[in-house]
Scaffold this active site. Structure first.
Site, PDB file in Angstrom:
ATOM      1  N   ALA A   1      -1.987  -3.684  -2.550  1.00  0.00           N
ATOM      2  CA  ALA A   1      -3.052  -4.017  -3.496  1.00  0.00           C
ATOM      3  C   ALA A   1      -4.428  -3.879  -2.858  1.00  0.00           C
ATOM      4  O   ALA A   1      -5.341  -3.274  -3.441  1.00  0.00           O
ATOM      5  CB  ALA A   1      -2.847  -5.437  -4.030  1.00  0.00           C
TER       6      ALA A   1
ATOM      7  N   ARG B   1       8.055   1.163   2.336  1.00  0.00           N
ATOM      8  CA  ARG B   1       6.813   0.404   2.165  1.00  0.00           C
ATOM      9  C   ARG B   1       5.810   0.728   3.268  1.00  0.00           C
ATOM     10  O   ARG B   1       4.602   0.872   3.010  1.00  0.00           O
ATOM     11  CB  ARG B   1       7.117  -1.094   2.153  1.00  0.00           C
TER      12      ARG B   1
ATOM     13  N   TYR C   1      19.424   2.571  -2.296  1.00  0.00           N
ATOM     14  CA  TYR C   1      18.891   3.907  -2.584  1.00  0.00           C
ATOM     15  C   TYR C   1      18.383   4.514  -1.277  1.00  0.00           C
ATOM     16  O   TYR C   1      18.160   3.798  -0.291  1.00  0.00           O
ATOM     17  CB  TYR C   1      17.783   3.879  -3.645  1.00  0.00           C
TER      18      TYR C   1
ATOM     19  N   ASP D   1       0.181  -9.702  -5.993  1.00  0.00           N
ATOM     20  CA  ASP D   1       0.934 -10.936  -5.837  1.00  0.00           C
ATOM     21  C   ASP D   1       0.051 -12.174  -5.830  1.00  0.00           C
ATOM     22  O   ASP D   1       0.517 -13.271  -6.157  1.00  0.00           O
ATOM     23  CB  ASP D   1       1.743 -10.901  -4.537  1.00  0.00           C
TER      24      ASP D   1
END
Length: 387
Positions: free
Chosen positions: A15, A105, A209, A287
């Protein structure tokens, strides 16, 4: 950006770095304060859906993101205990110009950090902020080194335990959902199909995945339990506990878990969406504003959407008008996504006759109208905040 506005961003995660680049591209002078000694992510995999991919494209990072991630072909729901496919959703159709992609990430954070610096953002490390003071004056910060910083505009991208959120709303107490999650990555030889697989069982499920071109397998395993677990991304657990939790699952799942030596563990807590996202020259996003459970894979995507909208609002008006407009544009959508994620948690963990009925219905839908199942989520994936 009016008057070369100066903006201070707390937090160098998805973010914070996304909003920093978005603001800098619009002409703002942006400084990011990060408490860590380096920009690093300890997380594992992320699923970036078309609504998030569009933001990365609009930020001018589309080509670099495509090079550092891989396209997702489908999502498969499977019976984790009895075996067999329940439903397959084709992710390659619809939503022109944007894809579902899998990314580590850490790779996404590195991409955003490079993009922020390239846009002129100053990133200051080892900046642990102890207090945030808002009032009839510009926002003020005090660091652990006793430095006082006055901000023209302050943006809190400082996560679940956001000090900017607390300054705006007071401290909220989350509650334990009765669920814990383990996460791990496993090295693979490559060649993993580009599919997210969800193995469902009574009171638990596991998602896997590929990452980095199939060189890693991402695993997130969730179990319902009465025992409380700390809300942290850095705890580790005994791998035997994880294996016992999924001992009734199909052999391929048990085989993956047998290879995990040091799983991370965190308790899943529900935090309320913040009543106030902005005020007195400050705003929060991601968040810090609206933590969500991971059962719709929208946490990072919502952070990217927030970043774009907040930067767009600040480029159009002074903070007194721009910040309320930002919350007004985002709040209803975010609340709907948070509730949809909560519902998915229940649906994955059905047992007994309810599970049999639900799985039979999904199999019928997959056989006769698979497109209609995915159409139910068009409001999530088809949304374009950059339009």
């Amino acid at each position: 950006m009016p008057d070369r506005r100066k903006v201070t961003v707390l937090g160098a995660g998805v973010a914070g770095l996304a909003v920093a680049r978005a603001l800098a591209l619009r002409g703002a002078e942006v400084t990011v304060l990060e408490q860590a000694p380096e920009i690093r992510e300890v997380g594992a995999g992320l699923q970036i859906s078309p609504n998030g991919t569009r933001v990365l494209e609009a930020l001018g990072l589309g080509a670099a993101f495509a090079a550092g991630s891989q396209p997702a072909e489908a999502v498969e729901l499977l019976d984790g205990e009895a075996g067999g496919r329940v439903l397959r959703l084709d992710l390659t159709r619809g939503w022109p110009g944007a894809q579902f992609r899998f990314v580590h990430r850490a790779d996404l954070v590195d991409l955003l950090a490079d993009g922020a610096r390239a846009a002129g953002v100053a990133i200051r490390l080892l900046q642990r902020v102890e207090t945030v003071t808002l009032g009839n004056h510009p926002p003020r910060l005090r660091t652990a080194a006793n430095e006082e910083i006055e901000c023209e505009v302050l943006i809190g991208a400082d996560g679940l335990h956001s000090k900017v959120r607390a300054a705006l709303n007071g401290v909220a107490t989350p509650f334990f959902t009765g669920q814990v999650a383990w996460r791990a990555t496993l090295p693979e030889a490559g060649g993993l199909p580009p599919v997210a697989r969800v193995y469902m069982g009574a009171g638990r499920h596991l998602v896997t995945y590929p990452l980095r071109g199939g060189q890693l397998r991402n695993i997130v395993a969730v179990e319902e339990r009465g025992r409380w677990a700390e809300e942290s991304w850095s705890l580790t657990d005994d791998p035997l506990t994880l294996r016992v939790a999924f001992e009734r699952f199909v052999p391929e799942v048990r085989g993956w878990l047998d290879r995990i030596e040091r799983p991370n563990l965190w308790g899943l807590f529900r935090h309320p969406v913040a009543p106030r996202w902005q005020g007195q020259g400050a705003a929060i996003l991601g968040d810090a504003a609206h933590p969500t459970l991971p059962f719709l894979a929208q946490g990072a995507n919502m952070a990217l959407e927030d970043a774009w909208v907040l930067a767009d609002c600040l480029s159009r008006a002074a903070p007194g008008a721009a910040l309320p407009a930002y919350q007004a544009r985002r709040e209803a959508r975010v609340r709907r996504i948070v509730e949809a994620a909560n519902a998915n948690a229940r649906n994955y963990h059905l047992s007994g006759i309810r599970r049999d009925i639900a799985h039979a219905g999904l199999r019928l839908a997959g056989r006769f109208a698979p497109g209609r199942v995915l159409d139910r989520f068009d409001w999530v994936y088809g949304h374009d905040v950059t339009a």
